[in-house]
Motif scaffolding. Structure first.
Motif, PDB file in Angstrom:
ATOM      1  N   PRO A 137     -30.640  -2.510  35.947  1.00 19.06           N
ATOM      2  CA  PRO A 137     -30.102  -2.390  34.594  1.00 19.06           C
ATOM      3  C   PRO A 137     -30.317  -0.992  34.043  1.00 19.06           C
ATOM      4  CG  PRO A 137     -32.282  -3.300  34.474  1.00 19.06           C
ATOM      5  CD  PRO A 137     -32.005  -3.056  35.955  1.00 19.06           C
ATOM      6  N   VAL A 138     -29.566  -0.639  33.022  1.00 11.91           N
ATOM      7  CA  VAL A 138     -29.904   0.542  32.232  1.00 11.91           C
ATOM      8  C   VAL A 138     -31.156   0.187  31.435  1.00 11.91           C
ATOM      9  CG1 VAL A 138     -29.153   2.101  30.413  1.00 11.91           C
ATOM     10  CG2 VAL A 138     -27.489   1.241  32.083  1.00 11.91           C
ATOM     11  N   PRO A 139     -32.201   0.993  31.502  1.00 15.46           N
ATOM     12  CA  PRO A 139     -33.429   0.641  30.768  1.00 15.46           C
ATOM     13  C   PRO A 139     -33.150   0.470  29.278  1.00 15.46           C
ATOM     14  CG  PRO A 139     -33.811   2.503  32.238  1.00 15.46           C
ATOM     15  CD  PRO A 139     -32.333   2.264  32.225  1.00 15.46           C
ATOM     16  N   PRO A 140     -33.613  -0.620  28.665  1.00 17.59           N
ATOM     17  CA  PRO A 140     -33.368  -0.806  27.222  1.00 17.59           C
ATOM     18  C   PRO A 140     -33.823   0.378  26.384  1.00 17.59           C
ATOM     19  CG  PRO A 140     -34.218  -2.823  28.191  1.00 17.59           C
ATOM     20  CD  PRO A 140     -34.318  -1.772  29.266  1.00 17.59           C
ATOM     21  N   SER A 141     -34.919   1.015  26.788  1.00 17.46           N
ATOM     22  CA  SER A 141     -35.423   2.165  26.040  1.00 17.46           C
ATOM     23  C   SER A 141     -34.534   3.393  26.203  1.00 17.46           C
ATOM     24  CB  SER A 141     -36.842   2.509  26.489  1.00 17.46           C
ATOM     25  OG  SER A 141     -36.855   2.868  27.866  1.00 17.46           O
ATOM     26  N   GLY A 142     -33.591   3.335  27.151  1.00 14.07           N
ATOM     27  CA  GLY A 142     -32.707   4.465  27.401  1.00 14.07           C
ATOM     28  C   GLY A 142     -31.322   4.313  26.803  1.00 14.07           C
TER      29      GLY A 142
ATOM     30  N   GLN B 274     -31.634   9.095  29.451  1.00 18.87           N
ATOM     31  CA  GLN B 274     -30.998   8.590  28.244  1.00 18.87           C
ATOM     32  C   GLN B 274     -29.504   8.399  28.466  1.00 18.87           C
ATOM     33  OE1 GLN B 274     -32.050   7.719  24.961  1.00 18.87           O
ATOM     34  NE2 GLN B 274     -34.024   7.572  26.009  1.00 18.87           N
ATOM     35  N   TRP B 275     -29.015   7.194  28.118  1.00 21.56           N
ATOM     36  CA  TRP B 275     -27.607   6.838  28.163  1.00 21.56           C
ATOM     37  C   TRP B 275     -27.141   6.730  26.718  1.00 21.56           C
ATOM     38  CZ3 TRP B 275     -31.133   5.644  31.775  1.00 21.56           C
ATOM     39  CH2 TRP B 275     -30.773   5.571  33.123  1.00 21.56           C
TER      40      TRP B 275
ATOM     41  N   GLY C 218     -28.983   4.556  23.911  1.00 25.11           N
ATOM     42  CA  GLY C 218     -28.964   5.204  22.610  1.00 25.11           C
ATOM     43  C   GLY C 218     -27.559   5.390  22.078  1.00 25.11           C
ATOM     44  N   MET C 219     -27.492   5.868  20.856  1.00 21.85           N
ATOM     45  CA  MET C 219     -26.225   6.164  20.197  1.00 21.85           C
ATOM     46  C   MET C 219     -26.216   7.632  19.792  1.00 21.85           C
ATOM     47  SD  MET C 219     -23.262   5.670  18.822  1.00 21.85           S
ATOM     48  CE  MET C 219     -23.001   3.898  18.970  1.00 21.85           C
ATOM     49  N   HIS C 220     -25.195   8.357  20.227  1.00 18.34           N
ATOM     50  CA  HIS C 220     -25.020   9.711  19.713  1.00 18.34           C
ATOM     51  C   HIS C 220     -24.368   9.588  18.340  1.00 18.34           C
ATOM     52  CE1 HIS C 220     -24.948  13.979  19.721  1.00 18.34           C
ATOM     53  NE2 HIS C 220     -23.655  13.992  19.482  1.00 18.34           N
ATOM     54  N   LEU C 221     -25.045  10.120  17.327  1.00 18.15           N
ATOM     55  CA  LEU C 221     -24.676   9.802  15.949  1.00 18.15           C
ATOM     56  C   LEU C 221     -23.364  10.422  15.489  1.00 18.15           C
ATOM     57  CD1 LEU C 221     -28.140   9.825  14.143  1.00 18.15           C
ATOM     58  CD2 LEU C 221     -26.781   7.870  14.924  1.00 18.15           C
ATOM     59  N   TYR C 222     -22.752  11.290  16.283  1.00 17.49           N
ATOM     60  CA  TYR C 222     -21.406  11.754  15.938  1.00 17.49           C
ATOM     61  C   TYR C 222     -20.444  10.577  15.829  1.00 17.49           C
ATOM     62  CZ  TYR C 222     -17.007  14.351  16.173  1.00 17.49           C
ATOM     63  OH  TYR C 222     -15.762  14.856  15.904  1.00 17.49           O
ATOM     64  N   THR C 223     -20.662   9.553  16.642  1.00 18.82           N
ATOM     65  CA  THR C 223     -19.839   8.348  16.601  1.00 18.82           C
ATOM     66  C   THR C 223     -19.859   7.711  15.211  1.00 18.82           C
ATOM     67  OG1 THR C 223     -20.456   7.929  18.900  1.00 18.82           O
ATOM     68  CG2 THR C 223     -19.488   6.079  17.692  1.00 18.82           C
ATOM     69  N   MET C 224     -21.006   7.790  14.551  1.00 14.98           N
ATOM     70  CA  MET C 224     -21.237   7.068  13.299  1.00 14.98           C
ATOM     71  C   MET C 224     -21.132   7.984  12.086  1.00 14.98           C
ATOM     72  SD  MET C 224     -21.781   4.318  14.956  1.00 14.98           S
ATOM     73  CE  MET C 224     -22.035   3.237  13.550  1.00 14.98           C
TER      74      MET C 224
ATOM     75  N   VAL D 269     -22.234   8.563  27.277  1.00  8.54           N
ATOM     76  CA  VAL D 269     -21.476   7.495  27.928  1.00  8.54           C
ATOM     77  C   VAL D 269     -20.271   7.203  27.041  1.00  8.54           C
ATOM     78  CG1 VAL D 269     -21.565   5.215  28.959  1.00  8.54           C
ATOM     79  CG2 VAL D 269     -23.632   6.606  28.860  1.00  8.54           C
ATOM     80  N   LYS D 270     -19.140   7.713  27.455  1.00  6.75           N
ATOM     81  CA  LYS D 270     -17.907   7.635  26.680  1.00  6.75           C
ATOM     82  C   LYS D 270     -16.795   7.208  27.630  1.00  6.75           C
ATOM     83  CE  LYS D 270     -17.171  11.257  24.229  1.00  6.75           C
ATOM     84  NZ  LYS D 270     -16.785  12.668  23.913  1.00  6.75           N
TER      85      LYS D 270
END
Length: 285
Positions: free
Chosen positions: A36-41, A258-259, A43-49, A225-226
């Protein structure tokens, strides 16, 4: 979790399940992969938001945490100081791992304050998000490589690391030379790393990310991840045509930690955030 956020998640989860995001698990070979992708890894790049952040920065962070995101990449402060954002992140139980800082700032007198702010945010990496157009030539990228080595040394001395984030034009071949390869080959791996935007790498016709991870081990601690829709536009992660399980197969060799989800133009940022998180959290490769 308050009633409004609970209602949002309940509705959005139902919508995700309706389009198959709530039950399917992607894998590279269709059977067997269990990494799996580690849950701690995740993330959200805040440009999206950026649109909801401009209205309610703290509330937006809280909703991302409610979805399940563990980390964020900061891109635009919307009038808040680094200390203000750190306080809001701490209250939301999110961690900033990096901040995007302009090229002219990091190569100039603004670098010490930028490094201090990344420390205040709690990040590990200071990231140059793009390069000025006049530098888009082999000579320009060789100049940038020299600057990155200098700035990277200052970042290391402060306890951080410099990364570069790519766009499609960075993967152009000019006079028989790949501009991105100049940065990879002419920067010191101890001083300079890369935040690889998977959409732009694919859009720019670069080597497959999995190949980059093998050819340049340990140099890609963070990803954007886009996803890409069939028509080439942006898509929620997992809903487009990019083969993320195949890309991630060699992620450990690439040094990925980090993903960070990104969508440049989401119609509904929170629905996009949820759909992308659901896919990544269930993905196996």
């Amino acid at each position: 979790m308050n009633g409004t956020r609970r209602a949002f998640l309940s509705t959005a989860l139902g919508a995700a399940a309706a389009v198959g995001l709530g039950t399917g698990v992607a894998s590279a070979s269709g059977g067997g992969p269990c990494r799996p992708v580690p849950p701690s890894g995740i993330g959200m790049h805040l440009y999206t938001m950026r649109t909801p952040l401009a209205v309610d920065f703290k509330g937006t962070l809280e909703r991302l945490a409610d979805i399940g995101y563990a980390t964020v990449g900061v891109s635009g402060r919307h009038g808040h100081s680094a200390a203000d954002i750190r306080r809001m992140l701490d209250e939301a139980r999110l961690k900033a791992v990096l901040e995007h800082v302009g090229y002219d700032t990091v190569r100039g007198a603004g670098l010490p304050k930028a490094l201090e702010d990344v420390h205040t945010l709690g990040g590990r990496w200071i990231v140059v998000p793009s390069l000025p157009g006049p530098l888009h030539s082999p000579a320009g990228y060789r100049e940038v490589a020299r600057e990155f080595n200098r700035v990277g040394l200052a970042a290391r001395e402060s306890g951080l690391k410099l990364l570069f984030h790519n766009h499609g034009s960075d993967h152009q071949v000019v006079d028989g030379v790949s501009l991105y390869d100049i940065l990879l080959n002419e920067t010191d791996p101890e001083l300079v790393g890369f935040e690889l935007d998977l959409y732009w790498a694919a859009n720019g016709g670069a080597s497959a990310p999995g190949e980059l991870f093998v050819r340049h081990p340990g140099r890609f601690p963070a990803l954007h991840v886009k996803d890409m829709a069939p028509d080439g536009s942006f898509a929620d992660v997992g809903s487009g045509v990019l083969d993320f399980p195949a890309m991630f197969d060699t992620a450990r060799q690439g040094g990925v930690k980090q993903w960070l989800v990104e969508h440049d133009a989401p119609a509904d940022p929170f629905a996009s955030a949820l759909a992308s998180y659901t896919y990544l959290s269930r993905l196996r490769y």
